[in-house]
Write a protein that holds these residues in place. Sequence first.
Motif, PDB file in Angstrom:
ATOM      1  N   ALA A  87     110.657  51.883  36.727  1.00  9.03           N
ATOM      2  CA  ALA A  87     109.256  51.801  37.162  1.00  9.03           C
ATOM      3  C   ALA A  87     108.567  53.144  37.049  1.00  9.03           C
ATOM      4  CB  ALA A  87     109.187  51.296  38.600  1.00  9.03           C
ATOM      5  N   GLU A  88     109.071  54.035  36.178  1.00  8.90           N
ATOM      6  CA  GLU A  88     108.488  55.366  36.040  1.00  8.90           C
ATOM      7  C   GLU A  88     108.182  55.664  34.583  1.00  8.90           C
ATOM      8  OE1 GLU A  88     109.834  59.096  38.310  1.00  8.90           O
ATOM      9  OE2 GLU A  88     110.672  59.430  36.304  1.00  8.90           O
ATOM     10  N   HIS A 113      98.121  49.189  37.570  1.00  6.87           N
ATOM     11  CA  HIS A 113      99.590  49.068  37.577  1.00  6.87           C
ATOM     12  C   HIS A 113     100.152  49.781  38.807  1.00  6.87           C
ATOM     13  CE1 HIS A 113      99.440  47.589  33.416  1.00  6.87           C
ATOM     14  NE2 HIS A 113      98.579  48.555  33.180  1.00  6.87           N
ATOM     15  N   ILE A 116     103.943  51.007  38.854  1.00  2.00           N
ATOM     16  CA  ILE A 116     104.456  51.985  37.897  1.00  2.00           C
ATOM     17  C   ILE A 116     104.175  53.392  38.412  1.00  2.00           C
ATOM     18  CG2 ILE A 116     104.297  52.886  35.544  1.00  2.00           C
ATOM     19  CD1 ILE A 116     103.507  50.133  34.590  1.00  2.00           C
ATOM     20  N   GLN A 278     106.742  49.761  30.936  1.00  2.00           N
ATOM     21  CA  GLN A 278     105.823  50.651  31.632  1.00  2.00           C
ATOM     22  C   GLN A 278     105.228  51.694  30.682  1.00  2.00           C
ATOM     23  OE1 GLN A 278     109.034  50.344  32.009  1.00  2.00           O
ATOM     24  NE2 GLN A 278     110.028  52.141  32.897  1.00  2.00           N
TER      25      GLN A 278
END
Length: 302
Positions: A87-88, A113, A116, A278
């Motif tokens: 999530a990065e 988002h 993210i 992402q």
Amino acid sequence: MLSVRAFEAAARHANFARAGEELCVSAGAIGHQVRLLEEWVGRGLFVRGARSVELTELGRRYFLEVRSLLEELERASLSLRNAADDAEVTVTAMPSFVTRWLMPRLGRFRTLHPRIEVRLLASVPPVDFAKDRVDLAIRLGAGAYAGFVSEALLPETFHAVVHPSLQDGLRKPRDVLQCTLLHDEYETRIPEQMDWPRWCAAQGLGVAAQRLRQGLRFSHTYLTLDAAAAGQGVAVASDVLAGDAVAQGLLVRAPGVPVEGPYKYHLVHPRTSADRPQVSAFCDWLRQEAANFRRTAGAPPA
């Protein structure tokens, strides 16, 4: 593995010195590793010239196989990283671009988002994507980034800009030179970047070089623009970095024809980075933001 990595970089750059710069070793170290590999293979992989090297036919076939294997290795490494860090997205750009263009817009990405996480690095090129765990880089240049995907985002158009309190009396381009000149000591060293001599030449002004060297100098463009916004003098700045300040009334454009810059901001990343959802989302958002900026700023297409 070290010899293979040295060979791949040397083959891609056709130059031992540039391969050494990429891998943070000397050209001699690259040459030594390549010789070890050639001794092991029992055949020459390069034809060495005075300033460059050229692959032999065997070297060319080997390079294609090695490049494919390294891409697979990178893809496997990214997949492993994604499992623990899905999530990065990590983005790097030059400090002035970060502070003057990217950071003010990041809130819109977080709204779209919220799950993210963005890791933003203000850095000067070059970047080691693997070592620094970087997904995307935004760089100013001609767009040639060997081994990486590169797409143009934003062109640059330059204007002289001053604080509104200094615009009285500025009727024509030559009047701009009555103000203290503010100079950039550019964050990235590439030829033909915009400066006062080039701006004056574009205006048809013949000015002594000594006069154009006077004034205040700053290590980063954002510092130059801060000085201009504080009424310390006049700066030559691109619409990308000064456009928001002009829109907010913190700076105004002084008389003079706009000057198209020789370079563009590019989105650069390894081929495998966009496989991460992402990263793909950030790229899509960045393209849209760049398109919106070009439309509102009246800039030419990227």
